[in-house]
Motif scaffolding. Structure first.
Motif, mmCIF file in Angstrom:
data_model
loop_
_atom_site.group_PDB
_atom_site.id
_atom_site.type_symbol
_atom_site.label_atom_id
_atom_site.label_comp_id
_atom_site.label_asym_id
_atom_site.label_seq_id
_atom_site.Cartn_x
_atom_site.Cartn_y
_atom_site.Cartn_z
ATOM 1 N N ASN A 147 -3.385 12.950 -5.800
ATOM 2 C CA ASN A 147 -2.607 12.223 -4.815
ATOM 3 C C ASN A 147 -2.395 13.091 -3.590
ATOM 4 N N LYS A 148 -2.908 12.635 -2.464
ATOM 5 C CA LYS A 148 -2.639 13.287 -1.190
ATOM 6 C C LYS A 148 -2.065 12.229 -0.263
ATOM 7 N N LEU A 155 8.121 0.897 -15.704
ATOM 8 C CA LEU A 155 8.990 2.033 -15.373
ATOM 9 C C LEU A 155 8.758 3.197 -16.323
ATOM 10 N N GLN A 156 8.538 2.890 -17.596
ATOM 11 C CA GLN A 156 8.296 3.956 -18.565
ATOM 12 C C GLN A 156 6.969 4.657 -18.274
ATOM 13 N N GLN A 157 5.959 3.891 -17.877
ATOM 14 C CA GLN A 157 4.683 4.505 -17.487
ATOM 15 C C GLN A 157 4.865 5.410 -16.267
ATOM 16 N N ILE A 158 5.647 4.937 -15.306
ATOM 17 C CA ILE A 158 5.919 5.751 -14.120
ATOM 18 C C ILE A 158 6.638 7.036 -14.529
ATOM 19 N N ASN A 197 6.896 17.239 -7.627
ATOM 20 C CA ASN A 197 7.144 15.895 -8.159
ATOM 21 C C ASN A 197 6.243 14.827 -7.550
ATOM 22 N N GLN A 198 5.094 15.243 -6.997
ATOM 23 C CA GLN A 198 4.103 14.277 -6.525
ATOM 24 C C GLN A 198 3.162 13.935 -7.672
ATOM 25 N N PRO A 199 2.962 12.654 -7.956
ATOM 26 C CA PRO A 199 2.039 12.273 -9.039
ATOM 27 C C PRO A 199 0.616 12.755 -8.766
ATOM 28 N N PHE A 200 -0.062 13.188 -9.819
ATOM 29 C CA PHE A 200 -1.461 13.586 -9.680
ATOM 30 C C PHE A 200 -2.366 12.380 -9.456
ATOM 31 N N ASN A 242 0.797 -1.232 0.000
ATOM 32 C CA ASN A 242 0.000 0.000 0.000
ATOM 33 C C ASN A 242 0.832 1.287 0.000
ATOM 34 N N CYS A 243 2.173 1.176 0.021
ATOM 35 C CA CYS A 243 2.986 2.392 -0.059
ATOM 36 C C CYS A 243 2.848 3.027 -1.453
ATOM 37 N N LEU A 244 2.815 4.350 -1.478
ATOM 38 C CA LEU A 244 2.776 5.077 -2.747
ATOM 39 C C LEU A 244 4.172 5.260 -3.324
ATOM 40 N N ILE A 245 4.243 5.369 -4.640
ATOM 41 C CA ILE A 245 5.434 5.954 -5.266
ATOM 42 C C ILE A 245 5.206 7.455 -5.112
ATOM 43 N N TYR A 246 5.837 8.027 -4.103
ATOM 44 C CA TYR A 246 5.448 9.356 -3.645
ATOM 45 C C TYR A 246 6.150 10.505 -4.361
ATOM 46 N N ASN A 247 7.183 10.208 -5.133
ATOM 47 C CA ASN A 247 7.927 11.269 -5.803
ATOM 48 C C ASN A 247 8.506 10.719 -7.099
#
Length: 197
Positions: free
Chosen positions: A194-195, A137-140, A149-152, A39-44
């Motif tokens: 993303n919050k 990785l390319q999608q990320i 740099n936080q994903p929407f 459940n961790c986000l890719i936060y940056n």
């Protein structure tokens, strides 16, 4: 030795350099077995540079190493090795949690650049390389982010699977915690913004 990371965009397989970075790989493997990253986000995400993840607080300041369980240490020391370099797209390394040496906890990064990032060599602990999931990785890398740099849109680690664990020797306390580890309830991200949770 490999770990499969199931993300909301697809799967990534990482081959770990456990002979050259044993403390770091032990930490990563055991956190995976403890379901710590679930459940961790890719936060940056810094486009064409790195994606940062592995912080359960999703803010970049949290997380602890597995060594805190029986040694009380939130962080562990760097494992810099001259043969482990930022040599390709999908290099995996530890994030210095306090932006200084020897503050490795749970956070890690994956590089998103196909060119040489040699200026990072011997400054950060590299412990693996992505072997499958380059499309993910390319999608990320192509994800839209805000000025920080936080994903929407949330990109989340859903689950981690240890495909082989060479570290069978461990403390009884850690073994017991791994044996009792239960995957947290998956988070269904239907929101657009993303919050941090």
């Amino acid at each position: 030795m490999s770990v499969l990371i199931e993300t909301s965009l697809g799967n990534i397989v990482i081959d770990l350099e456990y002979q050259l970075a044993p403390k770091t790989c032990f930490n990563f493997i055991k956190l995976c077995l403890l379901k710590y990253y679930n459940n961790c986000l890719i936060y940056n995400i810094e486009r064409d540079f790195v994606a940062k993840m592995g912080d359960p607080t999703n803010c970049g300041n949290g997380g602890s190493s597995v060594y805190h369980i029986d040694q009380g240490n939130r962080f562990f020391n760097d494992e810099i090795h001259s043969n482990l370099k930022h040599k390709k797209f999908g290099t995996v390394g530890m994030i210095a949690t306090e932006d200084k040496a020897n503050t490795n906890g749970s956070q890690f990064y994956i590089t998103l650049n196909k060119t040489n990032l040699s200026y990072l060599d011997e400054k950060l602990t590299v412990f693996g390389y992505v072997e499958e999931g380059f499309d993910v990785l390319q999608q990320i890398n192509n994800t839209y982010c805000d000025d920080n740099n936080q994903p929407f849109q949330n990109i989340r680690i859903k689950h981690t699977y240890v495909l082989y664990d060479p570290f069978t020797e461990q403390s009884k306390l850690l073994s017991d915690k791994i044996d009792r580890a239960i995957s947290p309830t998956p988070i269904d991200d239907n929101q657009d913004i993303n919050k941090p949770i």
